[in-house]
Design a protein around this motif. Structure first.
Motif, PDB file in Angstrom:
ATOM      1  N   ASP A 103       1.009  -1.119   0.103  1.00  0.00           N
ATOM      2  CA  ASP A 103       0.044   0.008  -0.113  1.00  0.00           C
ATOM      3  C   ASP A 103       0.617   1.281   0.131  1.00  0.00           C
ATOM      4  OD1 ASP A 103      -2.570  -0.815  -0.293  1.00  0.00           O
ATOM      5  OD2 ASP A 103      -2.872  -1.124   2.026  1.00  0.00           O
ATOM      6  N   GLY A 216      -6.733  -1.536  -7.729  1.00  0.00           N
ATOM      7  CA  GLY A 216      -7.126  -0.545  -8.837  1.00  0.00           C
ATOM      8  C   GLY A 216      -7.249  -1.323 -10.120  1.00  0.00           C
ATOM      9  N   CYS A 217      -7.038  -2.459 -10.205  1.00  0.00           N
ATOM     10  CA  CYS A 217      -7.049  -3.097 -11.358  1.00  0.00           C
ATOM     11  C   CYS A 217      -8.118  -4.223 -11.354  1.00  0.00           C
ATOM     12  CB  CYS A 217      -5.864  -4.021 -11.751  1.00  0.00           C
ATOM     13  SG  CYS A 217      -4.544  -3.071 -11.609  1.00  0.00           S
ATOM     14  N   SER A 218      -8.966  -4.288 -10.492  1.00  0.00           N
ATOM     15  CA  SER A 218     -10.155  -5.220 -10.290  1.00  0.00           C
ATOM     16  C   SER A 218     -11.405  -4.492 -10.032  1.00  0.00           C
ATOM     17  CB  SER A 218      -9.784  -6.154  -9.040  1.00  0.00           C
ATOM     18  OG  SER A 218     -10.976  -6.886  -8.203  1.00  0.00           O
ATOM     19  N   PRO A 219     -12.450  -5.456 -10.299  1.00  0.00           N
ATOM     20  CA  PRO A 219     -13.744  -4.822 -10.017  1.00  0.00           C
ATOM     21  C   PRO A 219     -14.011  -4.912  -8.483  1.00  0.00           C
ATOM     22  CG  PRO A 219     -13.926  -6.808 -11.313  1.00  0.00           C
ATOM     23  CD  PRO A 219     -12.438  -6.669 -11.199  1.00  0.00           C
ATOM     24  N   TYR A 220     -13.473  -5.915  -7.749  1.00  0.00           N
ATOM     25  CA  TYR A 220     -13.829  -6.139  -6.393  1.00  0.00           C
ATOM     26  C   TYR A 220     -12.900  -5.250  -5.429  1.00  0.00           C
ATOM     27  CZ  TYR A 220     -16.337  -9.712  -8.800  1.00  0.00           C
ATOM     28  OH  TYR A 220     -17.259 -10.122  -9.866  1.00  0.00           O
ATOM     29  N   THR A 222     -10.883  -2.649  -5.564  1.00  0.00           N
ATOM     30  CA  THR A 222     -10.540  -1.417  -6.125  1.00  0.00           C
ATOM     31  C   THR A 222      -9.581  -0.472  -5.512  1.00  0.00           C
ATOM     32  OG1 THR A 222     -12.595  -0.471  -5.498  1.00  0.00           O
ATOM     33  CG2 THR A 222     -12.662  -1.260  -7.542  1.00  0.00           C
ATOM     34  N   ALA A 223      -9.449  -0.408  -4.441  1.00  0.00           N
ATOM     35  CA  ALA A 223      -8.796   0.599  -3.652  1.00  0.00           C
ATOM     36  C   ALA A 223      -7.731   0.010  -2.814  1.00  0.00           C
ATOM     37  CB  ALA A 223      -9.805   1.314  -2.626  1.00  0.00           C
ATOM     38  N   GLN A 224      -7.858  -1.257  -2.432  1.00  0.00           N
ATOM     39  CA  GLN A 224      -6.782  -1.477  -1.373  1.00  0.00           C
ATOM     40  C   GLN A 224      -6.038  -2.848  -1.690  1.00  0.00           C
ATOM     41  OE1 GLN A 224      -8.440   0.360   1.866  1.00  0.00           O
ATOM     42  NE2 GLN A 224      -6.887   0.967   2.800  1.00  0.00           N
ATOM     43  N   HIS A 227      -4.766  -7.624   3.098  1.00  0.00           N
ATOM     44  CA  HIS A 227      -3.867  -8.150   3.888  1.00  0.00           C
ATOM     45  C   HIS A 227      -4.383  -9.649   4.436  1.00  0.00           C
ATOM     46  CE1 HIS A 227      -1.111  -4.712   3.777  1.00  0.00           C
ATOM     47  NE2 HIS A 227      -2.142  -4.149   3.322  1.00  0.00           N
ATOM     48  N   SER A 228      -5.355  -9.922   4.178  1.00  0.00           N
ATOM     49  CA  SER A 228      -6.163 -11.025   4.787  1.00  0.00           C
ATOM     50  C   SER A 228      -5.371 -12.455   4.654  1.00  0.00           C
ATOM     51  CB  SER A 228      -7.561 -11.207   4.412  1.00  0.00           C
ATOM     52  OG  SER A 228      -8.012  -9.833   4.594  1.00  0.00           O
ATOM     53  N   THR A 328     -14.840  -3.066   2.564  1.00  0.00           N
ATOM     54  CA  THR A 328     -13.703  -3.846   3.439  1.00  0.00           C
ATOM     55  C   THR A 328     -14.501  -4.851   4.269  1.00  0.00           C
ATOM     56  OG1 THR A 328     -12.586  -1.920   3.647  1.00  0.00           O
ATOM     57  CG2 THR A 328     -12.013  -3.553   5.069  1.00  0.00           C
TER      58      THR A 328
ATOM     59  N   ALA B  17      -0.583  -8.976   9.546  1.00  0.00           N
ATOM     60  CA  ALA B  17      -0.590  -7.597   9.308  1.00  0.00           C
ATOM     61  C   ALA B  17      -2.461  -7.342   9.135  1.00  0.00           C
ATOM     62  CB  ALA B  17       0.032  -6.943   8.039  1.00  0.00           C
ATOM     63  N   PRO B  96      -4.545   4.300  -1.663  1.00  0.00           N
ATOM     64  CA  PRO B  96      -3.533   3.728  -2.590  1.00  0.00           C
ATOM     65  C   PRO B  96      -3.763   3.697  -4.196  1.00  0.00           C
ATOM     66  CG  PRO B  96      -5.014   2.056  -1.865  1.00  0.00           C
ATOM     67  CD  PRO B  96      -5.498   3.310  -1.290  1.00  0.00           C
ATOM     68  N   ARG B  97      -4.787   4.471  -4.819  1.00  0.00           N
ATOM     69  CA  ARG B  97      -4.982   4.596  -5.995  1.00  0.00           C
ATOM     70  C   ARG B  97      -4.259   5.837  -6.510  1.00  0.00           C
ATOM     71  NH1 ARG B  97     -10.812   4.048  -8.615  1.00  0.00           N
ATOM     72  NH2 ARG B  97     -11.439   2.077  -8.080  1.00  0.00           N
ATOM     73  N   TYR B 108      -6.464   9.502  -7.492  1.00  0.00           N
ATOM     74  CA  TYR B 108      -7.519   9.412  -8.143  1.00  0.00           C
ATOM     75  C   TYR B 108      -8.670   8.704  -7.446  1.00  0.00           C
ATOM     76  CZ  TYR B 108      -6.866   4.837 -10.325  1.00  0.00           C
ATOM     77  OH  TYR B 108      -6.719   3.384 -10.574  1.00  0.00           O
ATOM     78  N   ARG B 121     -13.201  -1.252 -13.806  1.00  0.00           N
ATOM     79  CA  ARG B 121     -13.143  -2.649 -14.245  1.00  0.00           C
ATOM     80  C   ARG B 121     -14.343  -3.410 -13.538  1.00  0.00           C
ATOM     81  NH1 ARG B 121      -8.667  -4.842 -17.073  1.00  0.00           N
ATOM     82  NH2 ARG B 121      -7.272  -3.871 -15.541  1.00  0.00           N
TER      83      ARG B 121
END
Lengths: 418, 418
Positions: A103, A216-220, A222-224, A227-228, A328, B17, B96-97, B108, B121
Motif C-alpha cells: 500500500d 485498482g485493477c479489479s472490479p472487487y 478497487t482501492a486497497q 492483507h487477509s 472492507t 498484518a 492507494p490509487r 485518483y 473494471r
C-alpha cells in the motif's frame, strides 16, 4: 518569418513545456558514492529522509531547500525512500521513479554495480511483459483472476518452447510485486543476455485468495491491497494452482510441459505456497525455491481450529468497528467464511517423502539471519532432514526484505533448467 | 492447543498484518454525490486539496484531521487530486490509487455513471495488456523502442484476426499514458462487452523521438519523462511509423492487415502525428482521429528554421546552466542535433488531397471550446475544407485535458470497423 508564423511558433514552443529540461534528477549520486537528498520545503520545521539505506537522516535547511548526504558511500542496490516533513511522509517531488510496495508508494534509485546493475535496464534484448486474466472457480465472487507473464526475448520467433518458473509474492503483494519491487523483467533480461540464466517464461500469479488482481485493477478490490492472509493460508490458492494457473499457462504459452522444465519459487507467504503446491503435486515441479518462507511448519488441524477462533474474534471486531468501511467489511467477512481446502496442509510428511522420492532437481531454501521467520525455516529444515529430504540452504545477512529476495532470485536462476 | 502451537499461531497472526483491514478508503463518496477529503496533518498551518474537480478547496481542521467536502455533488468522472499542506503537494496517504501523468503522480478516484463506469473494471471478459520492445533504427542511440498492446478478450482463441487501432499520446507522454490516465484497457473491455465497439487490437507506441520507453523503463531515459517535443515534431517518429511500428505489429500479432481494418488516432501531439502519418501513408489507415490536435497546421520550412534557432538558443542555455544534470544535458543536445525527416510535413496539401481521394471511412476531429489549440484546429479544418476533404467534427465543452480525451475515445470507438 511572418507575424502569423511567429505567433504559431510561439504557441508551438509554449506547448513544448521546455522547463522540465532544467529539472534536476534526484537524489544526487556523488562521485564518492555518497547520496545527497534534496527537498524544497520552505515552511517546514523539521525534515528527515527515511528509507532502505539504513537509519533515517536528519536534513539541514539551506534557505528554502533541505538537504542531507549519507555519511558513508552506499553499496550497489535498489533503494527506496521517503521524506518526512513535520511528521508527514512524502515521496521525492524531484524524482519521478516511484514504486508501489503493497500500500506504500515510495521513491527509489538504483546504484550501479553488483547487484544494482541487474535491476537497471541495459541495451540488451528485452523480454515481453503481459497481464492476462484466466478463468478461476475457487471463489464464487470472482470468475477471473489476473497474472503477469514475462516472456524471454526470443519468445514467439518460431515454435520454440520454453521452461517455466512460477514465481509467487508475499502477504499483501499481488501479480505486480515481482515486476515492481522485484525488478523481475530487468533481472531476467540481464541474466539471459549474459548467459547466467537460460531463456524461460516467468509466471507471476496473484496469491491472495480474497482478491483477483492488484489494487485498482479489479472490479472487487478497487482501492486497497489485501492483507487477509489468514484466508490466503487456508489452501484455496494452493489447491487451485495446478488445475487453474498451470493449466492456463500451458494452454496459452509456448511452454515445455514436462516436470524437468517447471520450477516454482516464492517469497514469504509465497514460499509457503510454493512448498505446499509442490508437495501436493509431486509430478509437476523439478525445482522448488523457498525465499524467507513463511510458516513452512505446516498448519495442523489444531492450529487451523485456533486460527478459525481468532479469525472469528477479528471478524466480530470488523463487524462492529465504525472505522471499517462497508466494502472492507463485506470482503473480510466473505474471506473469513470461505475457509476451506485445508487438505493441502495435511499428511505433509508423507507428501514430502513422496516428492523427494522422485528426486527434485533442486529444493532451495534461503533466509536472512535477522528474519523473524527464521525459527520456522529452521524447524522446517529439521523436518526435511528427518524425512531424509535433501535441500540446498542459503543463509544470508539481513532480514525479511526485498534486498534479500532479489538476491535470492539472482542466486536461484542459474541453477534452473541446466 | 499446546504452548508451542499458541506461539506458532501468534507468530502467524502477527505476520498477517491485520491492521489494514481497518483502513478507511479515501476519499469518501457521500450518499448525496459530494466527496469528502480527509488528511491527517497534525502540524500543518493550512491545507487545501486541488484536483481535476475544479477550484482548490480549503480544508478545515478537526483536531489533527483536516477535512473538506465538495460544495456540490460531482458528476460521474475519473478525478485526480493532491493535497497542498503548507505549500507542499502530496498524494493522499489513505488512497492507494495513484496514477502518473507525465512527471506527476496523482491520487485518483472514479465516480460511477456515464462516463465513469467505462473507467472501472467490471466483471466482463478482460483483454490482455502487453509491453513489448520492437527494433528501431531511427535513433542511432536506441536500437529498441517499447510499445503497449491491448488484445481483446477472445484474442488467441483460434486463428481469428482483428482490426487494429494505433493510439498515440501527447507531449511528455509515453507508451503507458493511454493505459494509465486514459483507462484504455477498462474502456475497451467495457465497450467490447456491451457491443459498442468491435473487438480490436490497440497499439500504443512511444511517440517521443528522444526516448525509447517510459521513465524508469529505459536504459537511456531512466529518470524523467521527455518534454523535448521540439525534436518530436521533426518527423522522425512519423517517418519511421509505417516501416517500424506497423510492420512489427503485423509481424507478431493476429492483425487484419488491409486498410479497412486499420485506424490511427492521437491526442494533442499524437493528433498531429496521426495526421502526418496517415497523410504520408494514404494506403494504410481507413479511420483517422485527431483529439485536441496540436499544431495540425503543418510545420513549414520557414517555421522549422525558426524552431531550429530557438532550439539552438535553448541548447546554449542548457549547455551553460549549473541546474542541468549531465545526463539531461547530453540527452537534450543529442535530441537537438537529430532534427531530420521534415519531409513528412512538406507538400501536405497534395498529400491530404491524395489521402481523401481514396475516401477514408472516417476523418474525425474533436476539440474543446476552451482548448488553447482550438485556433490551430479551426485553421486546419478550413484547410481541409478548401482542399475538398470531408471530416467529422465534434466540438465539446472544456479544454486540453484527459476528461475530454477519454470521452473522445468513447465517442470514436463505435465508429470504427463497422
Amino acid at each position: 518569418m511572418s507575424i502569423r508564423n511567429i505567433h504559431q511558433l510561439l504557441c508551438l514552443l509554449c506547448c513544448a513545456a521546455v522547463m522540465p529540461v532544467f529539472a534536476q534528477t534526484a537524489p544526487r549520486i556523488n562521485a564518492d558514492g555518497t547520496v545527497t537528498f534534496i527537498l524544497s520545503a520552505p515552511g517546514a520545521r523539521s525534515v528527515t529522509v527515511e528509507g532502505s539505506f539504513g537509519e533515517a537522516l536528519k536534513m539541514h535547511r539551506d534557505s528554502a531547500v533541505w538537504t542531507c548526504t549519507t555519511p558513508d558511500p552506499l553499496p550497489s542496490e535498489m533503494y527506496t525512500y521517503r521524506f518526512k516533513a513535520d511528521k508527514r511522509l512524502l515521496t521525492d517531488p524531484l524524482n519521478p521513479r516511484l514504486v508501489r510496495d503493497i500500500d506504500d508508494t515510495l521513491s527509489y534509485f538504483i546504484l550501479d554495480g553488483d547487484p544494482g546493475s541487474y535491476y537497471q535496464r541495459h541495451d540488451v534484448p528485452h523480454g515481453e511483459v503481459r497481464q492476462v486474466w484466466y478463468p478461476s472457480s475457487f471463489s464464487t465472487a470472482m470468475s477471473r483472476r489476473r497474472l503477469s507473464l514475462y516472456l524471454p526475448p526470443t519468445y514467439g520467433e518460431g515454435d520454440r518452447r520454453f521452461p517455466v518458473l512460477y514465481l509467487l509474492h508475499g502477504t499483501g503483494g499481488d501479480e505486480l510485486s515481482w515486476l515492481d519491487m522485484g525488478r523481475l523483467a530487468e533481472i531476467m533480461d540481464n541474466m539471459i543476455a549474459s548467459g547466467r540464466a537460460v531463456p524461460m517464461i516467468v509466471v507471476m500469479p496473484n496469491g491472495m485468495a480474497d482478491q483477483d488482481a492488484a489494487p485498482g485493477c479489479s472490479p472487487y478490490m478497487t482501492a486497497q491491497a489485501s492483507h487477509s492472509n489468514v484466508t490466503s493460508w487456508m489452501g484455496r490458492t494452493e489447491a487451485a494452482f495446478a488445475r487453474e494457473v498451470v493449466a492456463y499457462v500451458d494452454s496459452v504459452c509456448l511452454t515445455l510441459t514436462d516436470k524437468p522444465h517447471r520450477a516454482i519459487a516464492g517469497l514469504s507467504m509465497g514460499g509457503m505456497h510454493a512448498m505446499a503446491i509442490s508437495a501436493n503435486n509431486p509430478d509437476l515441479f523439478h525445482y522448488v525455491g523457498l525465499f524467507s518462507p513463511q510458516a513452512v511448519t505446516p498448519l495442523t488441524d489444531t492450529n487451523i481450529r485456533g486460527i478459525k477462533r481468532v479469525t472469528s474474534a477479528i471478524g466480530k471486531l470488523v463487524d462492529r468497528s465504525p472505522l471499517v468501511g462497508e466494502k472492507t467489511r463485506a470482503r473480510y467477512l466473505r474471506g473469513a467464511e470461505q475457509v476451506a481446502d485445508v487438505d493441502v496442509y495435511q499428511h505433509l510428511d508423507e507428501k514430502l517423502r513422496e516428492q523427494f522420492a522422485r528426486a527434485p532437481g533442486l529444493y532451495y531454501i534461503a533466509i536472512g539471519k535477522d528474519d523473524p521467520l527464521k525459527t520456522f525455516a529452521d524447524r522446517f529444515r529439521r523436518r526435511l532432514s528427518k524425512q531424509g529430504c535433501p535441500y540446498y540452504y542459503h543463509e544470508t545477512e539481513g532480514g525479511h526484505c526485498w534486498e534479500n529476495w532479489r538476491r535470492y532470485l539472482i542466486d536461484f536462476l542459474p541453477r534452473l533448467f541446466k
